[in-house]
Design a protein around this motif. Structure first.
Motif, mmCIF file in Angstrom:
data_model
loop_
_atom_site.group_PDB
_atom_site.id
_atom_site.type_symbol
_atom_site.label_atom_id
_atom_site.label_comp_id
_atom_site.label_asym_id
_atom_site.label_seq_id
_atom_site.Cartn_x
_atom_site.Cartn_y
_atom_site.Cartn_z
ATOM 1 N N ILE A 80 0.828 -1.205 0.000
ATOM 2 C CA ILE A 80 0.000 0.000 0.000
ATOM 3 C C ILE A 80 0.859 1.250 0.000
ATOM 4 C CG2 ILE A 80 -1.691 1.321 1.341
ATOM 5 C CD1 ILE A 80 -2.859 -1.392 2.239
ATOM 6 N N TYR A 81 1.955 1.225 0.711
ATOM 7 C CA TYR A 81 2.845 2.380 0.750
ATOM 8 C C TYR A 81 3.809 2.390 -0.438
ATOM 9 C CZ TYR A 81 1.242 2.677 5.599
ATOM 10 O OH TYR A 81 0.473 2.763 6.741
ATOM 11 N N ALA A 82 4.202 1.214 -0.889
ATOM 12 C CA ALA A 82 5.192 1.127 -1.966
ATOM 13 C C ALA A 82 4.587 1.352 -3.348
ATOM 14 C CB ALA A 82 5.883 -0.234 -1.930
ATOM 15 N N ASP A 132 -6.408 2.867 -8.696
ATOM 16 C CA ASP A 132 -5.875 2.183 -7.526
ATOM 17 C C ASP A 132 -5.338 3.251 -6.578
ATOM 18 O OD1 ASP A 132 -4.048 0.842 -5.730
ATOM 19 O OD2 ASP A 132 -4.051 -0.870 -7.084
ATOM 20 N N ILE A 133 -5.820 3.278 -5.341
ATOM 21 C CA ILE A 133 -5.409 4.353 -4.438
ATOM 22 C C ILE A 133 -3.948 4.269 -4.019
ATOM 23 C CG2 ILE A 133 -7.752 4.604 -3.550
ATOM 24 C CD1 ILE A 133 -6.825 3.327 -0.939
ATOM 25 N N THR A 134 -3.303 3.130 -4.288
ATOM 26 C CA THR A 134 -1.869 3.044 -3.977
ATOM 27 C C THR A 134 -1.029 3.667 -5.088
ATOM 28 O OG1 THR A 134 -1.313 0.915 -5.039
ATOM 29 C CG2 THR A 134 -2.369 0.825 -2.866
ATOM 30 N N LEU A 135 -1.675 4.048 -6.190
ATOM 31 C CA LEU A 135 -0.948 4.580 -7.344
ATOM 32 C C LEU A 135 -1.440 5.982 -7.720
ATOM 33 C CD1 LEU A 135 -0.991 1.302 -9.485
ATOM 34 C CD2 LEU A 135 0.935 2.198 -8.146
ATOM 35 N N LYS A 207 3.610 4.381 9.822
ATOM 36 C CA LYS A 207 3.464 3.538 11.002
ATOM 37 C C LYS A 207 2.157 3.841 11.738
ATOM 38 C CE LYS A 207 5.932 2.042 15.158
ATOM 39 N NZ LYS A 207 7.172 2.207 15.991
ATOM 40 N N ALA A 208 1.811 5.126 11.810
ATOM 41 C CA ALA A 208 0.590 5.523 12.512
ATOM 42 C C ALA A 208 -0.660 5.028 11.783
ATOM 43 C CB ALA A 208 0.543 7.042 12.661
ATOM 44 N N LEU A 209 -0.635 5.080 10.460
ATOM 45 C CA LEU A 209 -1.784 4.610 9.669
ATOM 46 C C LEU A 209 -1.916 3.097 9.745
ATOM 47 C CD1 LEU A 209 -1.445 6.847 6.473
ATOM 48 C CD2 LEU A 209 -3.191 7.028 8.249
ATOM 49 N N SER A 210 -0.778 2.417 9.764
ATOM 50 C CA SER A 210 -0.742 0.950 9.893
ATOM 51 C C SER A 210 -1.565 0.244 8.818
ATOM 52 C CB SER A 210 -1.245 0.532 11.290
ATOM 53 O OG SER A 210 -0.965 -0.837 11.517
ATOM 54 N N TYR A 211 -1.374 0.671 7.564
ATOM 55 C CA TYR A 211 -2.046 0.023 6.437
ATOM 56 C C TYR A 211 -1.174 -1.138 5.961
ATOM 57 C CZ TYR A 211 -5.060 4.195 6.009
ATOM 58 O OH TYR A 211 -5.956 5.218 6.223
ATOM 59 N N MET A 212 -1.438 -2.317 6.433
ATOM 60 C CA MET A 212 -0.634 -3.476 6.069
ATOM 61 C C MET A 212 -1.496 -4.637 5.591
ATOM 62 S SD MET A 212 2.677 -3.296 6.128
ATOM 63 C CE MET A 212 3.149 -5.019 6.279
ATOM 64 N N GLU A 224 -10.375 -0.108 3.927
ATOM 65 C CA GLU A 224 -9.978 0.397 5.237
ATOM 66 C C GLU A 224 -8.976 1.544 5.126
ATOM 67 O OE1 GLU A 224 -8.454 -2.858 7.520
ATOM 68 O OE2 GLU A 224 -10.005 -4.244 6.805
ATOM 69 N N CYS A 225 -8.539 1.821 3.903
ATOM 70 C CA CYS A 225 -7.501 2.830 3.686
ATOM 71 C C CYS A 225 -8.113 4.140 3.184
ATOM 72 C CB CYS A 225 -6.478 2.327 2.669
ATOM 73 S SG CYS A 225 -5.718 0.757 3.122
ATOM 74 N N ASP A 226 -7.626 5.235 3.696
ATOM 75 C CA ASP A 226 -8.120 6.566 3.342
ATOM 76 C C ASP A 226 -7.269 7.143 2.210
ATOM 77 O OD1 ASP A 226 -8.844 9.214 3.158
ATOM 78 O OD2 ASP A 226 -8.919 9.555 5.313
ATOM 79 N N PRO A 227 -7.857 7.342 1.021
ATOM 80 C CA PRO A 227 -7.099 7.880 -0.113
ATOM 81 C C PRO A 227 -6.459 9.233 0.191
ATOM 82 C CG PRO A 227 -9.233 7.055 -0.833
ATOM 83 C CD PRO A 227 -9.255 7.058 0.658
ATOM 84 N N LEU A 228 -7.127 10.050 0.988
ATOM 85 C CA LEU A 228 -6.596 11.369 1.322
ATOM 86 C C LEU A 228 -5.323 11.250 2.157
ATOM 87 C CD1 LEU A 228 -6.836 14.412 1.223
ATOM 88 C CD2 LEU A 228 -8.341 14.308 3.240
ATOM 89 N N GLN A 229 -5.302 10.299 3.098
ATOM 90 C CA GLN A 229 -4.107 10.094 3.916
ATOM 91 C C GLN A 229 -2.939 9.597 3.064
ATOM 92 O OE1 GLN A 229 -3.697 11.060 7.029
ATOM 93 N NE2 GLN A 229 -5.823 11.792 7.056
ATOM 94 N N LEU A 230 -3.251 8.735 2.096
ATOM 95 C CA LEU A 230 -2.205 8.244 1.198
ATOM 96 C C LEU A 230 -1.696 9.363 0.299
ATOM 97 C CD1 LEU A 230 -3.596 4.718 0.230
ATOM 98 C CD2 LEU A 230 -1.700 5.263 1.778
ATOM 99 N N LYS A 231 -2.580 10.265 -0.069
ATOM 100 C CA LYS A 231 -2.175 11.419 -0.877
ATOM 101 C C LYS A 231 -1.241 12.324 -0.084
ATOM 102 C CE LYS A 231 -4.112 14.923 -3.965
ATOM 103 N NZ LYS A 231 -5.380 15.520 -4.504
#
Length: 243
Positions: A80-82, A132-135, A207-212, A224-231
């Motif tokens: 998700i982060y990579a 895809d919100i990871t991209l 680490k705080a978001l803990s999207y794993m 469970e993942c917030d697109p805005l936080q990933l942005k």
């Protein structure tokens, strides 16, 4: 130096068919790129890569699938982060498994012109451009990989001859990459700066978001993942690296 060449499927990748790769420590083909030559050290592809497109004449130890790359990807924070596309997954696998001094990319610019062929074999699916919100930012994901590599004493470079690329790695000539003496000198002049303070902020936020998704199938928890936080994370990673 231990060098690794990662090859994707953009038309530009076809250049490797005519070069002498003897100075390269490892050559890694992503997905269909294995068709370009026969002397690969590794071929890597995802779980959904069609079986009929997979190489059949390679040593099984050279074939890298989810069994090998998921643990490596997780050690660098997870998909998700990579960024959930093979160009980045391969980079992290190479960084963790092969521990090189230099990782070079070709055929992975992730730019798809509308009026010309998108892949060396014709037209293919633009996987990195899917919804895809990871991209959300391919540039940010490349900055993250560059930052992780630099923190592991590894340099990332792009051998593209294209005017555009979504990869933020320094561009160098193929001839410089293939010449060990020239490569050392070129890298000195292409040293990106790493803002360790901003990198720490990005890592703390991850680490705080803990999207794993330990299994690698991150789409199972994507709701469970917030697109805005990933942005916001992407913005931090873009600030981490400067040329």
């Amino acid at each position: 130096m231990k060098t690794v060449l990662i090859v994707g499927s953009a038309p530009d990748a076809a250049r490797i068919q005519s070069i002498d790769c003897s100075s390269i420590t490892y050559k890694v083909a992503i997905n269909n790129a294995w068709r370009l030559r026969k002397d690969w050290d590794y071929v890597i592809y995802p779980e959904d890569f069609p079986k009929e497109k997979q190489p059949t004449s390679f040593d099984k130890n050279k074939l890298i699938s989810a069994k090998q790359y998921v643990p490596e990807q997780n050690s660098f924070g997870g998909f998700i982060y990579a960024g959930g596309t093979m160009a980045f997954t391969t980079g992290y696998w190479v960084l963790g498994a092969l521990k090189p001094d230099v990782i070079a990319y070709i055929g992975c610019d992730m730019v798809y012109p509308k009026n010309s062929q998108s892949h060396f074999y014709g037209t293919g699916q633009a996987d990195p451009l899917r919804d895809d919100i990871t991209l959300q930012s391919l540039e940010a994901k490349s900055a993250r990989l560059l930052a992780f590599a630099k923190s592991h004493d590894c340099r990332m470079i792009n051998l593209t001859e294209q005017n555009q690329s979504r990869l933020l790695f320094p561009k160098i000539k193929m001839s410089d990459f293939l010449n060990p003496d020239q490569l050392s000198e070129t890298l000195k002049n292409k040293e990106p700066q790493l803002n360790s303070k901003v990198m720490d902020q990005a890592l703390k936020k991850e680490k705080a978001l803990s999207y794993m998704a330990p299994c690698g199938r991150y789409w199972k928890i994507i709701k469970e993942c917030d697109p805005l936080q990933l942005k916001k994370l992407d913005s931090l990673w873009l600030e981490t690296v400067s040329s």
